[in-house]
Design a protein around this motif. Structure first.
Motif, PDB file in Angstrom:
ATOM      1  N   ASN A 177       0.824  -1.217   0.000  1.00 34.96           N
ATOM      2  CA  ASN A 177       0.000   0.000   0.000  1.00 34.96           C
ATOM      3  C   ASN A 177       0.854   1.261   0.000  1.00 34.96           C
ATOM      4  N   GLY A 178       1.984   1.202  -0.698  1.00 33.74           N
ATOM      5  CA  GLY A 178       2.847   2.369  -0.832  1.00 33.74           C
ATOM      6  C   GLY A 178       3.749   2.649   0.349  1.00 33.74           C
ATOM      7  N   LYS A 179       3.721   1.772   1.372  1.00 30.48           N
ATOM      8  CA  LYS A 179       4.525   1.985   2.572  1.00 30.48           C
ATOM      9  C   LYS A 179       5.503   0.833   2.759  1.00 30.48           C
ATOM     10  N   TRP A 180       6.724   1.151   3.219  1.00 28.85           N
ATOM     11  CA  TRP A 180       7.729   0.129   3.451  1.00 28.85           C
ATOM     12  C   TRP A 180       7.648  -0.380   4.888  1.00 28.85           C
ATOM     13  N   PHE A 181       7.574  -1.708   5.015  1.00 28.57           N
ATOM     14  CA  PHE A 181       7.558  -2.363   6.315  1.00 28.57           C
ATOM     15  C   PHE A 181       8.880  -3.087   6.523  1.00 28.57           C
ATOM     16  N   THR A 182       9.399  -3.067   7.752  1.00 26.83           N
ATOM     17  CA  THR A 182      10.647  -3.749   8.072  1.00 26.83           C
ATOM     18  C   THR A 182      10.481  -4.498   9.388  1.00 26.83           C
ATOM     19  N   SER A 183      11.537  -5.202   9.798  1.00 26.49           N
ATOM     20  CA  SER A 183      11.483  -5.940  11.057  1.00 26.49           C
ATOM     21  C   SER A 183      11.383  -5.019  12.261  1.00 26.49           C
ATOM     22  N   GLU A 184      11.735  -3.734  12.091  1.00 28.84           N
ATOM     23  CA  GLU A 184      11.643  -2.775  13.183  1.00 28.84           C
ATOM     24  C   GLU A 184      10.310  -2.041  13.198  1.00 28.84           C
ATOM     25  N   ASN A 185       9.516  -2.226  12.156  1.00 32.19           N
ATOM     26  CA  ASN A 185       8.240  -1.537  12.034  1.00 32.19           C
ATOM     27  C   ASN A 185       7.166  -2.318  12.784  1.00 32.19           C
ATOM     28  N   PRO A 186       6.489  -1.715  13.771  1.00 31.69           N
ATOM     29  CA  PRO A 186       5.506  -2.467  14.555  1.00 31.69           C
ATOM     30  C   PRO A 186       4.332  -2.972  13.743  1.00 31.69           C
ATOM     31  N   PHE A 187       4.104  -2.419  12.549  1.00 24.26           N
ATOM     32  CA  PHE A 187       3.025  -2.893  11.695  1.00 24.26           C
ATOM     33  C   PHE A 187       3.542  -3.834  10.611  1.00 24.26           C
ATOM     34  N   GLY A 188       4.788  -4.226  10.740  1.00 23.82           N
ATOM     35  CA  GLY A 188       5.410  -5.035   9.696  1.00 23.82           C
ATOM     36  C   GLY A 188       4.831  -6.414   9.538  1.00 23.82           C
ATOM     37  N   SER A 189       4.079  -6.915  10.532  1.00 26.78           N
ATOM     38  CA  SER A 189       3.501  -8.242  10.430  1.00 26.78           C
ATOM     39  C   SER A 189       2.238  -8.260   9.584  1.00 26.78           C
ATOM     40  N   VAL A 190       1.514  -7.134   9.570  1.00 26.98           N
ATOM     41  CA  VAL A 190       0.223  -7.096   8.895  1.00 26.98           C
ATOM     42  C   VAL A 190       0.420  -6.519   7.504  1.00 26.98           C
ATOM     43  N   ILE A 191       0.657  -7.397   6.542  1.00 25.85           N
ATOM     44  CA  ILE A 191       0.928  -6.964   5.179  1.00 25.85           C
ATOM     45  C   ILE A 191      -0.177  -7.506   4.282  1.00 25.85           C
ATOM     46  N   ASP A 192      -0.942  -6.610   3.668  1.00 29.98           N
ATOM     47  CA  ASP A 192      -2.104  -6.973   2.867  1.00 29.98           C
ATOM     48  C   ASP A 192      -1.679  -7.808   1.663  1.00 29.98           C
ATOM     49  N   SER A 193      -2.255  -8.997   1.541  1.00 32.80           N
ATOM     50  CA  SER A 193      -1.860  -9.909   0.470  1.00 32.80           C
ATOM     51  C   SER A 193      -2.188  -9.364  -0.910  1.00 32.80           C
ATOM     52  N   GLN A 194      -3.172  -8.479  -1.006  1.00 32.75           N
ATOM     53  CA  GLN A 194      -3.547  -7.945  -2.313  1.00 32.75           C
ATOM     54  C   GLN A 194      -2.726  -6.726  -2.709  1.00 32.75           C
ATOM     55  N   ASN A 195      -1.996  -6.157  -1.765  1.00 29.87           N
ATOM     56  CA  ASN A 195      -1.329  -4.892  -2.043  1.00 29.87           C
ATOM     57  C   ASN A 195       0.176  -4.916  -1.788  1.00 29.87           C
ATOM     58  N   SER A 196       0.736  -6.087  -1.632  1.00 29.81           N
ATOM     59  CA  SER A 196       2.189  -6.185  -1.495  1.00 29.81           C
ATOM     60  C   SER A 196       2.801  -5.947  -2.867  1.00 29.81           C
ATOM     61  N   GLN A 197       3.630  -4.923  -2.956  1.00 33.46           N
ATOM     62  CA  GLN A 197       4.121  -4.470  -4.249  1.00 33.46           C
ATOM     63  C   GLN A 197       5.560  -4.886  -4.546  1.00 33.46           C
ATOM     64  N   GLU A 198       6.379  -5.004  -3.506  1.00 34.76           N
ATOM     65  CA  GLU A 198       7.789  -5.320  -3.750  1.00 34.76           C
ATOM     66  C   GLU A 198       8.436  -5.819  -2.468  1.00 34.76           C
ATOM     67  N   VAL A 199       9.379  -6.718  -2.636  1.00 35.57           N
ATOM     68  CA  VAL A 199      10.191  -7.217  -1.528  1.00 35.57           C
ATOM     69  C   VAL A 199      11.648  -6.891  -1.838  1.00 35.57           C
ATOM     70  N   ARG A 200      12.324  -6.269  -0.884  1.00 31.56           N
ATOM     71  CA  ARG A 200      13.759  -6.018  -1.050  1.00 31.56           C
ATOM     72  C   ARG A 200      14.507  -6.693   0.095  1.00 31.56           C
ATOM     73  N   ILE A 201      15.544  -7.411  -0.280  1.00 29.59           N
ATOM     74  CA  ILE A 201      16.323  -8.175   0.691  1.00 29.59           C
ATOM     75  C   ILE A 201      17.788  -7.779   0.563  1.00 29.59           C
ATOM     76  N   PHE A 202      18.428  -7.571   1.708  1.00 26.24           N
ATOM     77  CA  PHE A 202      19.831  -7.169   1.752  1.00 26.24           C
ATOM     78  C   PHE A 202      20.593  -8.165   2.622  1.00 26.24           C
ATOM     79  N   ILE A 203      21.650  -8.741   2.058  1.00 25.53           N
ATOM     80  CA  ILE A 203      22.434  -9.760   2.759  1.00 25.53           C
ATOM     81  C   ILE A 203      23.909  -9.387   2.669  1.00 25.53           C
ATOM     82  N   ILE A 204      24.604  -9.459   3.804  1.00 28.90           N
ATOM     83  CA  ILE A 204      26.063  -9.331   3.787  1.00 28.90           C
ATOM     84  C   ILE A 204      26.650 -10.701   4.056  1.00 28.90           C
ATOM     85  N   GLN A 205      27.476 -11.153   3.127  1.00 33.69           N
ATOM     86  CA  GLN A 205      28.036 -12.507   3.200  1.00 33.69           C
ATOM     87  C   GLN A 205      29.544 -12.475   3.002  1.00 33.69           C
ATOM     88  N   GLN A 206      30.205 -13.352   3.726  1.00 33.44           N
ATOM     89  CA  GLN A 206      31.655 -13.525   3.574  1.00 33.44           C
ATOM     90  C   GLN A 206      31.964 -14.041   2.176  1.00 33.44           C
TER      91      GLN A 206
END
Length: 353
Positions: free
Chosen positions: A272-301
Motif C-alpha cells: 500500500n505504498g509503505k515500506w515495512f521492516t522488522s523494526e516496524n511495529p506494523f510489519g507483520s500485517v501486510i495486505d496480500s492484495q497490495n504487497s508491491q515489492e520485496v527487497r532483501i539485503f544480505i552481507i556474506q563472507q
C-alpha cells in the motif's frame, strides 16, 4: 706451465650454493603465494555459485507468496502451525493467514512466507478447477474427459498418480470447508466428499501435500539466521541463512541451510505504498492484495581468511526507498575477510491468483 688442476674454490662453491638457495627460497615463496591465491579464488568461486543457487530459491518463494492462500477462515475451521521456536512465535493460527510476516531473530530479520508453493513438492505444484456439469461436480483433467495442454500436464492432477494428494478448495479467495470444519480433502475422495450443492460457481483446487493430512491450509517457509553447524571456514561471528519449512504432519521445523557465512540479513516489504521492516511495529500485517515489492539485503563472507587482506569499510544495508536498515563495520578478524552485499528486488507474481 702450472700443473694445478682446474676446479672451483671453496668460496666459489659457497657463493653458488647461496645463490641457488636464494633462488629456491624466492621460488618457494612465489609458489606458496600462488597456491594461497588459488585456494582463495577457488573458495570465492564456490561461494558465488552457492549464493546464486540460494538466492534463486529465496526469490522464488517471495515471488509466489500468497499463491493459493485463503483470505478467509470459515466458522468451525481450526488449524495449527509451528510447534517450536522461533517459528511458533510467528503463528497466526487459527486466524486469517498473511502471505508475509517480518520479525526479528538474532538481531536480524525473520521472514515468514505462506503459500501453497512454499513447500515445493509433487502435490503443491499442481492445481485444477472444479465445476458443476449439470449433473455432477467434476475436476478438470482428473474426473472428466477434458484434458489440459500437453505442455501444462505436469501442473495438473492425474488420476492414479495424484490420488493420495491432500488439497484445499477455494471459492475465489475464500477457503471452502464442510459444516464439520473439514477443509483438507484427499483428492481421490473429491468431488463427492466436498458435499457442495449444485451451483454455477467454479472452484479452484490447490495441491498442498502428498500423502499427509493438513494441519494448515497452506504451506509455510521461514527464513532466518542461526549459527548452528557453522562451517569452519566461516568467520566465527557469522551465521547460516536457513530456509525452514513447517511440517504438515507435526508442525516441526525442517531446517535447510541456504547460505553460509552470513553476517547480516534484512528484509523490507512495500505494501500500500509503505515500506515495512522488522523494526516496524506494523510489519507483520501486510495486505496480500497490495504487497508491491520485496527487497532483501544480505552481507556474506566472500572467500576464506586472508591475513594479507585488510578492510574496515562500513557497509550499509538498505537504500533511498527503504532507509538504512542496518550497518556492518568489520572488526577484529573480520577485517581479514572480503564481504559482499547481496541485494534482491522481487515483485510478487501470484498474490491475486
Amino acid at each position: 706451465m702450472s700443473d694445478r688442476k682446474k676446479g672451483f674454490t671453496l668460496i666459489e662453491v659457497i657463493v653458488t650454493l647461496f645463490i641457488l638457495m636464494a633462488a629456491l627460497a624466492i621460488g618457494y615463496y612465489t609458489f606458496v603465494r600462488v597456491l594461497k591465491l588459488s585456494f582463495y579464488h577457488s573458495s570465492t568461486t564456490k561461494s558465488q555459485i552457492d549464493t546464486l543457487m540460494g538466492t534463486a530459491l529465496l526469490r522464488y518463494d517471495c515471488e509466489m507468496a500468497g499463491y493459493g492462500l485463503t483470505q478467509s477462515i470459515p466458522n468451525g475451521v481450526d488449524y495449527n502451525e509451528a510447534v517450536s521456536s522461533p517459528a511458533k512465535d510467528y503463528n497466526v493460527a487459527p486466524g486469517i493467514p498473511w502471505p508475509y510476516q517480518i520479525g526479528t531473530y538474532n538481531n536480524n530479520s525473520y521472514l515468514v512466507i505462506r503459500s501453497c508453493l512454499a513447500n515445493i513438492n509433487s502435490a503443491s505444484k499442481k492445481w485444477s478447477i472444479m465445476y458443476y456439469d449439470g449433473s455432477s461436480w467434476q475436476i478438470q483433467g482428473y474426473t472428466d474427459n477434458l484434458g489440459w495442454p500437453a505442455n501444462e500436464s505436469d501442473y495438473h492432477f492425474t488420476k492414479g498418480e495424484d490420488d493420495n494428494n491432500y488439497v484445499i478448495i477455494l471459492n475465489k479467495r475464500d477457503l471452502y470447508a464442510k459444516s464439520n470444519g473439514l477443509y483438507s480433502f484427499k483428492l481421490s475422495t473429491l468431488p463427492s466428499n466436498a458435499n457442495i450443492p449444485p451451483s454455477d460457481h467454479i472452484y479452484m483446487v490447490y495441491g498442498v501435500s502428498p500423502n499427509t493430512p493438513l494441519r494448515m491450509p497452506f504451506n509455510r517457509v521461514d527464513y532466518f539466521l542461526d549459527n548452528t553447524n557453522l562451517p569452519k571456514f566461516c568467520e566465527p561471528s557469522t551465521y547460516k541463512l536457513y530456509r525452514t519449512t513447517i511440517n504438515q504432519a507435526n508442525g516441526g521445523m525442517n531446517k535447510q541451510p541456504l547460505l553460509d557465512c552470513v553476517a547480516k540479513f534484512q528484509v523490507a516489504i512495500k505494501s500500500n505504498g509503505k515500506w515495512f521492516t522488522s523494526e516496524n511495529p506494523f510489519g507483520s500485517v501486510i495486505d496480500s492484495q497490495n504487497s508491491q515489492e520485496v527487497r532483501i539485503f544480505i552481507i556474506q563472507q566472500s572467500g576464506k581468511f586472508n591475513s594479507e587482506y585488510t578492510n574496515q569499510n562500513k557497509i550499509d544495508l538498505g537504500d533511498a526507498d527503504t532507509g538504512i536498515l542496518d550497518s556492518f563495520v568489520p572488526t577484529g578478524n573480520q577485517v581479514h575477510y572480503q564481504w559482499k552485499i547481496i541485494k534482491l528486488s522481487i515483485i510478487p507474481r501470484n498474490l491475486t491468483q
